[in-house]
Design a protein around this motif. Structure first.
Motif, PDB file in Angstrom:
ATOM      1  N   ILE A  91     -85.657 -29.396 -14.630  1.00  0.00           N
ATOM      2  CA  ILE A  91     -84.377 -28.738 -14.927  1.00  0.00           C
ATOM      3  C   ILE A  91     -83.258 -29.755 -15.160  1.00  0.00           C
ATOM      4  O   ILE A  91     -82.228 -29.417 -15.726  1.00  0.00           O
ATOM      5  CB  ILE A  91     -83.958 -27.741 -13.817  1.00  0.00           C
ATOM      6  N   HIS A  92     -83.443 -30.970 -14.755  1.00  0.00           N
ATOM      7  CA  HIS A  92     -82.381 -31.966 -14.924  1.00  0.00           C
ATOM      8  C   HIS A  92     -82.538 -32.815 -16.174  1.00  0.00           C
ATOM      9  O   HIS A  92     -81.617 -33.536 -16.543  1.00  0.00           O
ATOM     10  CB  HIS A  92     -82.307 -32.857 -13.682  1.00  0.00           C
ATOM     11  N   GLY A  93     -83.684 -32.753 -16.811  1.00  0.00           N
ATOM     12  CA  GLY A  93     -83.843 -33.540 -18.029  1.00  0.00           C
ATOM     13  C   GLY A  93     -85.153 -33.226 -18.728  1.00  0.00           C
ATOM     14  O   GLY A  93     -86.211 -33.255 -18.098  1.00  0.00           O
ATOM     15  N   SER A  94     -85.074 -32.911 -20.021  1.00  0.00           N
ATOM     16  CA  SER A  94     -86.294 -32.669 -20.794  1.00  0.00           C
ATOM     17  C   SER A  94     -86.982 -33.998 -21.057  1.00  0.00           C
ATOM     18  O   SER A  94     -86.412 -35.074 -20.855  1.00  0.00           O
ATOM     19  CB  SER A  94     -85.923 -32.012 -22.126  1.00  0.00           C
ATOM     20  N   ALA A 134     -77.417 -29.697  -7.247  1.00  0.00           N
ATOM     21  CA  ALA A 134     -76.379 -30.739  -7.294  1.00  0.00           C
ATOM     22  C   ALA A 134     -75.046 -30.187  -6.805  1.00  0.00           C
ATOM     23  O   ALA A 134     -74.349 -29.491  -7.525  1.00  0.00           O
ATOM     24  CB  ALA A 134     -76.245 -31.281  -8.711  1.00  0.00           C
ATOM     25  N   ASP A 173     -78.169 -33.576 -19.661  1.00  0.00           N
ATOM     26  CA  ASP A 173     -79.311 -33.155 -20.487  1.00  0.00           C
ATOM     27  C   ASP A 173     -78.901 -32.053 -21.459  1.00  0.00           C
ATOM     28  O   ASP A 173     -79.183 -32.125 -22.659  1.00  0.00           O
ATOM     29  CB  ASP A 173     -80.421 -32.652 -19.543  1.00  0.00           C
ATOM     30  N   MET A 223     -79.292 -43.862 -15.428  1.00  0.00           N
ATOM     31  CA  MET A 223     -78.583 -42.596 -15.416  1.00  0.00           C
ATOM     32  C   MET A 223     -78.949 -41.952 -14.088  1.00  0.00           C
ATOM     33  O   MET A 223     -80.122 -41.749 -13.795  1.00  0.00           O
ATOM     34  CB  MET A 223     -79.074 -41.732 -16.584  1.00  0.00           C
ATOM     35  N   ARG A 224     -77.924 -41.644 -13.310  1.00  0.00           N
ATOM     36  CA  ARG A 224     -78.212 -41.074 -11.996  1.00  0.00           C
ATOM     37  C   ARG A 224     -78.620 -39.607 -12.103  1.00  0.00           C
ATOM     38  O   ARG A 224     -78.031 -38.854 -12.877  1.00  0.00           O
ATOM     39  CB  ARG A 224     -76.974 -41.169 -11.111  1.00  0.00           C
ATOM     40  N   HIS A 225     -79.584 -39.238 -11.293  1.00  0.00           N
ATOM     41  CA  HIS A 225     -79.950 -37.821 -11.150  1.00  0.00           C
ATOM     42  C   HIS A 225     -78.747 -37.110 -10.534  1.00  0.00           C
ATOM     43  O   HIS A 225     -78.197 -37.575  -9.528  1.00  0.00           O
ATOM     44  CB  HIS A 225     -81.165 -37.732 -10.229  1.00  0.00           C
ATOM     45  N   PRO A 226     -78.309 -35.984 -11.137  1.00  0.00           N
ATOM     46  CA  PRO A 226     -77.070 -35.372 -10.649  1.00  0.00           C
ATOM     47  C   PRO A 226     -77.130 -34.940  -9.179  1.00  0.00           C
ATOM     48  O   PRO A 226     -76.112 -34.974  -8.493  1.00  0.00           O
ATOM     49  CB  PRO A 226     -76.896 -34.136 -11.549  1.00  0.00           C
ATOM     50  N   ALA A 227     -78.291 -34.552  -8.707  1.00  0.00           N
ATOM     51  CA  ALA A 227     -78.392 -34.070  -7.321  1.00  0.00           C
ATOM     52  C   ALA A 227     -78.821 -35.193  -6.381  1.00  0.00           C
ATOM     53  O   ALA A 227     -78.125 -35.527  -5.429  1.00  0.00           O
ATOM     54  CB  ALA A 227     -79.360 -32.901  -7.236  1.00  0.00           C
ATOM     55  N   SER A 228     -79.967 -35.789  -6.637  1.00  0.00           N
ATOM     56  CA  SER A 228     -80.546 -36.729  -5.668  1.00  0.00           C
ATOM     57  C   SER A 228     -79.955 -38.122  -5.772  1.00  0.00           C
ATOM     58  O   SER A 228     -80.049 -38.900  -4.829  1.00  0.00           O
ATOM     59  CB  SER A 228     -82.054 -36.824  -5.888  1.00  0.00           C
ATOM     60  N   ARG A 229     -79.356 -38.440  -6.921  1.00  0.00           N
ATOM     61  CA  ARG A 229     -78.817 -39.781  -7.204  1.00  0.00           C
ATOM     62  C   ARG A 229     -79.910 -40.841  -7.314  1.00  0.00           C
ATOM     63  O   ARG A 229     -79.621 -42.024  -7.356  1.00  0.00           O
ATOM     64  CB  ARG A 229     -77.751 -40.173  -6.172  1.00  0.00           C
ATOM     65  N   PHE A 230     -81.175 -40.419  -7.316  1.00  0.00           N
ATOM     66  CA  PHE A 230     -82.225 -41.327  -7.753  1.00  0.00           C
ATOM     67  C   PHE A 230     -81.974 -41.618  -9.236  1.00  0.00           C
ATOM     68  O   PHE A 230     -81.027 -41.115  -9.825  1.00  0.00           O
ATOM     69  CB  PHE A 230     -83.603 -40.650  -7.602  1.00  0.00           C
TER      70      PHE A 230
END
Lengths: 779, 266
Positions: free
Chosen positions: B243-246, A710, A771, B176-183
């Motif tokens: 790594i972006h969300g459990s 990111a 998270d 909630m947007r994915h911090p990197a991909s914005r998916f």
């Protein structure tokens, strides 16, 4: 200051070509007969190359040559060097494993090149590369610090038992121990400084060109320091002698440290151009950038602070493990030692400091200097500790800092640095006023009543820029001097060329350096051209990194300017039949003070070159050079305060306000300084909230694209409020300090201090993703 | 990228015929997935058949209780459509938070659902609203269309022509947007149908792609309000974890985004 002189926010000259797509980058360069290289890279983090079968590939369409690691070894191309020798506490030297430009036998990180295919087109090179069969024997990998230092860990290099490169200390261990024994309070903190991928907008690229008739090489490369590249390629890599090698770094699209180093791909492009008898171009793609550009940071630290009963700091003890990756990159050894531990005193009067730094090998991409290089890590340790101490002691974090600020200058810290000047209280005052610090408790209470978690975080950073003087850094193990050179050429018609050893890859030198000339001579900056980035034009230079170009590079230009001015005054005095001491320079004219007699710069310049009527004994021409070696580092410092809210339900952080009060000494171009601070803050906030290179246990990079790594975007960032306080640097005549890295150094701690304040839990690692913040709140 | 043959047919029939002629044909919609994987040499179609210029695949119609969006309509056109804003504003909102302007100008609803990325936004809207996917061969309900990660009921060469949404009583989407991909790190679409049924679909959460969330549907059917979900616990079993969300974080997001979507739906 004049409309274009020092202190004026002059619009950048170079931007016209950049924003109209007319920049000239390495990949834009076309040469007759050009071929294209594609590297075959290891998919494994640790393996033995058992065989490379090129038989099917070598006859494929367009293939010009396929070269392997064994051939580069056979040709006695030197292994990559590390330019700073660090000595362990037991007196032994650093344990450095060999790093050939392409691996002949063992690969130690995913992405390490084992061979290169050179073809008429990039696509043909890729097609043939798929037909090369590399047979690997996989080994277990050590993908992070903890895995590398545990008993029975896979060994990367036979030279480095236990994967330890050095175990280095600084400071007085016994005195620090005594300070902790006598302390009224001790604060302890475990800190992870996350690994970052630099991600310059322009990926690395190189073109090697060999002229057989003249036995001469040219390397076009994405470098922050082309002369250093030439020196290293000649002196250590055995590819071409210095006088037969020209290195050109044309427009370069950002570096952030990652383009300081001389990489294997540049060596191979140059070496291969002679092997195949054709110019060879390699342009990295983004995946290659993720896998092979030197990464930054990656520390594990335990830090402790000792305080007396009056909350005065009496000691600081730090133990840091630094991950240098699979090989020692060019300046990797110095980053976690002399660029890190020497800044652990921060802005504070700390009588006793002891730090131990253990650098280790892992099966990951090499780690080296990245914007801030050691200083962000140091500032983060100190500022997280100060904030934690304030919370533990239940005192105001601003007051605890203020109580311990260094107020007398010069100040000798226990860790080498001698701070020359600063006013830390002024910066803190400025930032506190800008954010209305006094009104924060009321804002926090109001937010709480609305169900929001609001926090505030301070960060009072100091950094050391313009690393110097050469004699001192030499005594600490550096393999190079850290001066800068410049040449000022006044042409016969009065236009001016400034040749500088600094290199601009986004910093705006083509504008700021001209502003010095405008200030001194009163000529418009349109009459001045900055020449840089070509070893055939500029005699020598150390390049641009470590926020050194204003303090060191511009001062070198000033020194050369002074010589030019002195000679021009002599010529003007002679022509005007006046005393040299009566000549003043105003608006491009040499005037006899107190009279209306004057002579314009072009007339003086023409006189210098026609040489028809020069003072007796004077050489013709108007061109002077200078080398400048500073007497000390410069010490930019400042205070950042971040106010934010955390959404407890999602862990998402939203900025309310972010204020900066920086002391950079004199500002040459405030607009460009502001841009540098914005960019630095974006990288510091990026580290705090978004960026983190992650490997799995087998050494595969999980964040190898922007889909997973990111990078901060504009909407991730607040609108910054920037302020400046000023103490002029006494170490250089311009009083400048350097502004390129400050934001990246100071921002992270402010953000993490604010989030941990908001959520009331101090255990939070960077990047503080939603998270992680949610788990810190809810377990 | 490997060499490929690019086609730009002007009708669905022509596209289908071209598909059949190629040895390994691929349809191209907005190209946000296919083009990157081709550039990385992870896909090597013999023929790329661009559906983006087929006029019969572009357009939006609202009639009575149905909103119909043709397959090659871009996100931008959906976002701007007065018909969409009037009949199902939650879809207009969904497209406004989908990617960035560059993505919205090229990406299409048909491309999104045919790819069925487990973190894409539109699958949640289709499943929640009970949409019907029409192809050149048949009609498929959204519940039957999505078959897990990157898998759909589409047969080889089959082309989505349009998606029909029953106009609901209420609908809302939050993500909630994915911090990197914005998916969507996790996104939830909630629908209350005109018949009073409640359908809730989450994207970005499950290991099997878009999913219904029965525990939330039951609670909202009893009481259509965010507060009705306060005591609901969404299981983290089967949730994605990276790594972006459990898994636990994503399970939490399903509930929180559902609450916010209900609030947005009114």
């Amino acid at each position: 200051m004049g409309v274009e002189g020092i202190g004026a926010s002059v619009v950048r000259k170079e931007d016209r070509r950049f924003i109209t797509g007319k920049g000239r980058y390495v990949d834009d360069i076309k040469i007759v007969g050009l071929t294209h290289a594609h590297f075959i890279r290891s998919p494994h983090a640790h393996a033995k190359v058992k065989s490379i079968d090129t038989s099917a590939a070598k006859d494929m369409p367009g293939v010009v040559g396929i070269l392997t690691g064994q051939q580069i070894v056979d040709d006695k191309v030197g292994n990559l060097i590390c330019g700073w020798a660090i000595t362990s506490k037991d007196g032994t030297g650093m344990k450095m494993g060999a790093w050939p430009a392409m691996a002949p036998e063992i690969v130690r990180f995913v992405g390490q090149a084992v061979a290169v295919v050179i073809a008429e087109t990039k696509n043909q090179a890729k097609d043939a590369a798929e037909a090369v069969v590399v047979n690997y024997e996989e080994f277990p990998a050590a993908a992070d610090i903890r895995a590398a230092i545990k008993q029975g860990a896979p060994q990367l290099h036979p030279e480095a038992p236990g994967n330890v490169i050095y175990d280095w200390t600084i400071g007085d261990e016994a005195a620090t121990e005594a300070a902790f024994k006598a302390a009224a309070n001790v604060v302890s903190l475990d800190i992870t400084n996350n690994r970052l991928v630099p991600n310059a907008m322009e990926p690395r690229a190189a073109i090697g060109e060999y002229n057989e008739a003249e036995e001469h090489f040219t390397l076009y490369t994405t470098s922050q320091n082309p002369h250093v590249a030439r020196l290293v390629l000649s002196a250590f890599y055995n590819i071409a002698p210095e006088h037969k090698l020209r290195v050109v770094a044309p427009d370069v699209g950002g570096g952030f440290g990652s383009k300081i180093f001389i990489y294997p791909e540049e060596m191979v492009a140059l070496w291969a151009s002679k092997k195949v008898g054709r110019p060879v171009k390699w342009t990295g793609d983004r995946t290659e950038a993720f896998l092979t550009d030197a990464h930054g940071r990656d520390h594990l630290t335990n830090a402790e602070l000792a305080l007396d009963a009056n909350n005065k700091i009496t000691g600081l003890r730090v133990k840091t493990y630094a991950n240098l990756g699979a090989y020692m990159s060019l300046f990797s050894s110095s980053v976690p030692t002399y660029l890190y531990a020497t800044l652990l005193s921060g802005q504070y009067n700390i009588p006793n400091i002891f730090a131990e730094v253990i650098s280790v090998y892992t099966n990951t991409t090499p780690v080296d200097a990245y914007r801030g290089a050691g200083r962000p890590e140091a500032s983060f340790v100190v500022e997280r500790l100060l904030e934690t101490a304030a919370r533990q002691l239940k005192v105001d974090p601003a007051e605890l800092r203020r109580k311990n600020f260094i107020t007398q200058f010069p100040h000798q810290t226990p860790v080498i640095m001698a701070y020359d000047i600063g006013d830390f209280g002024a910066s803190l005052d400025s930032a506190m006023k800008a954010i209305d610090y006094a009104g924060f408790p009321a804002r926090k209470a109001k937010a709480k009543s609305e169900g929001k978690l609001r926090g505030i975080g301070l960060s009072c950073y100091i950094e050391a820029c313009g690393i110097a003087p050469s004699k001192a850094v030499g005594s600490l193990g550096a393999g190079v001097g850290l001066w800068e050179s410049a040449e000022v050429r006044v042409n016969p018609v009065g236009t001016i060329e400034i040749l500088t050893g600094s290199h601009s890859h986004g910093q705006g030198h083509e504008t700021t350096f001209c502003q010095l000339v405008a200030e001194r001579l009163g000529v418009p900056i349109s009459q001045v051209q900055i020449v840089h980035g070509d070893t055939d034009k500029v005699q020598f230079g150390m390049g641009t990194y470590g926020s050194r170009s204003a303090a060191v590079g511009l001062t070198a230009i000033l020194k050369a300017m002074e010589k030019v001015e002195a000679k021009a005054k002599k010529i003007a005095a002679h022509a005007l039949e006046a005393s040299e001491s009566d000549i003043v320079i105003e608006n491009g004219e040499f005037k006899v003070t107190g009279t209306d007699k004057s002579i314009a710069l072009p007339i003086v310049a023409l006189a210098a070159y026609t040489a028809h009527n020069l003072p007796d004994g004077m050489e013709p021409g108007l061109k002077e050079g200078a080398f400048y070696d500073p007497t000390n580092f410069t010490f930019p410092a400042g205070a950042y305060i971040c106010e934010l809210e955390v959404d407890a339900a999602t862990g998402k952080t939203s900025f309310i306000n972010f204020v900066a009060a920086d002391d950079f000494g004199r500002l040459i171009n405030p607009m460009i300084v502001e841009g540098q601070v914005h960019g630095g803050l974006a990288q510091g906030i990026g580290q705090a909230l978004l960026e983190g290179a992650a490997y799995d246990s087998s050494g595969q990079l999980l964040t190898a694209s922007f889909m997973d790594y990111a990078m901060p975007r504009a909407d991730d960032l607040p609108s910054f409020k920037l302020n400046h306080t000023t103490t002029l640097c006494p170490g250089n005549p311009l009083g400048v300090k350097g502004c390129g890295e400050a934001g990246a150094i100071g921002a992270s701690a402010a953000v993490i201090n604010a989030i941990t304040d908001a959520i009331g839990n101090n255990k939070l690692e960077m990047p503080a993703t939603p998270d992680r913040v949610w788990h810190a709140i809810h377990g | 990228m490997y060499e490929t043959i690019y086609h730009r047919p002007s009708s669905v029939d022509e596209a289908v015929a071209l598909f059949g002629k190629g040895s390994d044909s691929k349809y191209l919609a907005g190209g946000h997935t296919l083009i990157p994987v081709m550039k990385q040499r992870l896909a090597a179609p013999s023929d790329v058949i661009d559906l983006g210029k087929i006029k019969e695949l572009i357009g939006i119609e609202a009639s009575g209780d149905t909103l119909t969006i043709k397959a090659a309509t871009t996100y931008f056109d959906i976002m701007q459509s007065a018909d969409v804003k009037k009949s199902i504003p939650a879809i207009a909102y969904l497209t406004s938070v989908l990617g960035d302007p560059a993505v919205r100008y090229r990406g299409t609803i048909g491309g999104s659902i045919a790819n069925n990325d487990p973190a894409a936004d539109f699958p949640a809207a289709l499943v929640s609203l009970g949409a019907t996917v029409k192809t050149n061969k048949r009609s498929i309900t959204a519940d039957d269309f999505f078959k897990g990660l990157f898998t759909t009921a589409l047969e080889d060469g089959e082309i989505i022509t349009q998606v029909s949404f029953p106009v609901p009583a209420k609908a809302g989407y939050e993500k909630m947007r994915h911090p990197a991909s914005r998916f969507a790190l996790t996104g939830v679409f909630v629908t209350k149908t005109k018949a009073g049924d409640v359908r809730v679909a989450a994207t970005g959460a499950s290991q099997n792609g878009v999913m219904r969330v029965p525990v939330i549907e039951t609670a909202l059917k009893a009481n259509w309000s965010a507060a009705a979900l306060d005591s609901v616990k969404v299981s983290d079993s089967g949730m994605l974890a990276d790594i972006h969300g459990s898994a636990a974080y994503r399970a939490n997001l399903v509930k929180v985004m559902a609450q916010r979507a209900v609030t947005a739906a009114g």
